[in-house]
Design a protein around this motif. Sequence first.
Motif, PDB file in Angstrom:
ATOM      1  N   ILE A  35       0.829  -1.202   0.000  1.00 10.40           N
ATOM      2  CA  ILE A  35       0.000   0.000   0.000  1.00 10.40           C
ATOM      3  C   ILE A  35       0.869   1.260   0.000  1.00 10.40           C
ATOM      4  O   ILE A  35       0.611   2.207  -0.752  1.00 10.40           O
ATOM      5  CB  ILE A  35      -0.983  -0.012   1.196  1.00 10.40           C
ATOM      6  CG1 ILE A  35      -2.045  -1.089   0.964  1.00 10.40           C
ATOM      7  CG2 ILE A  35      -1.632   1.349   1.389  1.00 10.40           C
ATOM      8  CD1 ILE A  35      -2.938  -1.346   2.158  1.00 10.40           C
ATOM      9  N   VAL A  36       1.908   1.280   0.816  1.00 10.86           N
ATOM     10  CA  VAL A  36       2.798   2.445   0.876  1.00 10.86           C
ATOM     11  C   VAL A  36       3.491   2.660  -0.466  1.00 10.86           C
ATOM     12  O   VAL A  36       3.559   3.790  -0.969  1.00 10.86           O
ATOM     13  CB  VAL A  36       3.828   2.291   2.017  1.00 10.86           C
ATOM     14  CG1 VAL A  36       4.935   3.322   1.910  1.00 10.86           C
ATOM     15  CG2 VAL A  36       3.131   2.384   3.368  1.00 10.86           C
ATOM     16  N   CYS A  41       4.216   5.649  -5.548  1.00 11.34           N
ATOM     17  CA  CYS A  41       4.235   5.666  -7.019  1.00 11.34           C
ATOM     18  C   CYS A  41       3.154   6.582  -7.568  1.00 11.34           C
ATOM     19  O   CYS A  41       3.391   7.311  -8.538  1.00 11.34           O
ATOM     20  CB  CYS A  41       4.054   4.246  -7.568  1.00 11.34           C
ATOM     21  SG  CYS A  41       5.501   3.211  -7.355  1.00 11.34           S
ATOM     22  N   ALA A  42       1.979   6.564  -6.962  1.00 13.32           N
ATOM     23  CA  ALA A  42       0.885   7.415  -7.422  1.00 13.32           C
ATOM     24  C   ALA A  42       1.240   8.889  -7.252  1.00 13.32           C
ATOM     25  O   ALA A  42       1.000   9.702  -8.150  1.00 13.32           O
ATOM     26  CB  ALA A  42      -0.400   7.086  -6.662  1.00 13.32           C
ATOM     27  N   VAL A  43       1.826   9.247  -6.126  1.00 11.57           N
ATOM     28  CA  VAL A  43       2.224  10.632  -5.884  1.00 11.57           C
ATOM     29  C   VAL A  43       3.315  11.044  -6.865  1.00 11.57           C
ATOM     30  O   VAL A  43       3.262  12.126  -7.456  1.00 11.57           O
ATOM     31  CB  VAL A  43       2.696  10.820  -4.419  1.00 11.57           C
ATOM     32  CG1 VAL A  43       3.384  12.155  -4.221  1.00 11.57           C
ATOM     33  CG2 VAL A  43       1.515  10.675  -3.471  1.00 11.57           C
ATOM     34  N   PHE A  44       4.304  10.185  -7.078  1.00  6.36           N
ATOM     35  CA  PHE A  44       5.378  10.481  -8.011  1.00  6.36           C
ATOM     36  C   PHE A  44       4.837  10.679  -9.430  1.00  6.36           C
ATOM     37  O   PHE A  44       5.154  11.669 -10.093  1.00  6.36           O
ATOM     38  CB  PHE A  44       6.430   9.371  -7.995  1.00  6.36           C
ATOM     39  CG  PHE A  44       7.480   9.535  -9.048  1.00  6.36           C
ATOM     40  CD1 PHE A  44       8.472  10.495  -8.916  1.00  6.36           C
ATOM     41  CD2 PHE A  44       7.469   8.738 -10.182  1.00  6.36           C
ATOM     42  CE1 PHE A  44       9.437  10.660  -9.893  1.00  6.36           C
ATOM     43  CE2 PHE A  44       8.430   8.894 -11.161  1.00  6.36           C
ATOM     44  CZ  PHE A  44       9.424   9.850 -11.015  1.00  6.36           C
ATOM     45  N   LEU A  45       4.034   9.734  -9.898  1.00  8.85           N
ATOM     46  CA  LEU A  45       3.495   9.837 -11.255  1.00  8.85           C
ATOM     47  C   LEU A  45       2.560  11.035 -11.401  1.00  8.85           C
ATOM     48  O   LEU A  45       2.541  11.688 -12.454  1.00  8.85           O
ATOM     49  CB  LEU A  45       2.786   8.549 -11.646  1.00  8.85           C
ATOM     50  CG  LEU A  45       3.707   7.337 -11.841  1.00  8.85           C
ATOM     51  CD1 LEU A  45       2.887   6.084 -12.091  1.00  8.85           C
ATOM     52  CD2 LEU A  45       4.692   7.580 -12.964  1.00  8.85           C
TER      53      LEU A  45
END
Length: 61
Positions: A35-36, A41-45
């Motif tokens: 989950i982390v 990855c979502a924040v980076f992308l």
Amino acid sequence: MIGKVNEFLANVKAELKKVTWPTKKDTYASTTVVIVLVLLCAVFLGGVDIVLSRLIRLILG
């Protein structure tokens, strides 16, 4: 045909007895890590998307 099915199921049962199942603590830890990492990855992308979108808007006017 039924004999082959019974043999297959017996083999499945035997193989499942050999499996080392994770403990509840291991499962919780692995799930937390996944989950982390997905959130990171979502924040980076998302950040890359925002930066590139603004850069393209700046270039195209």
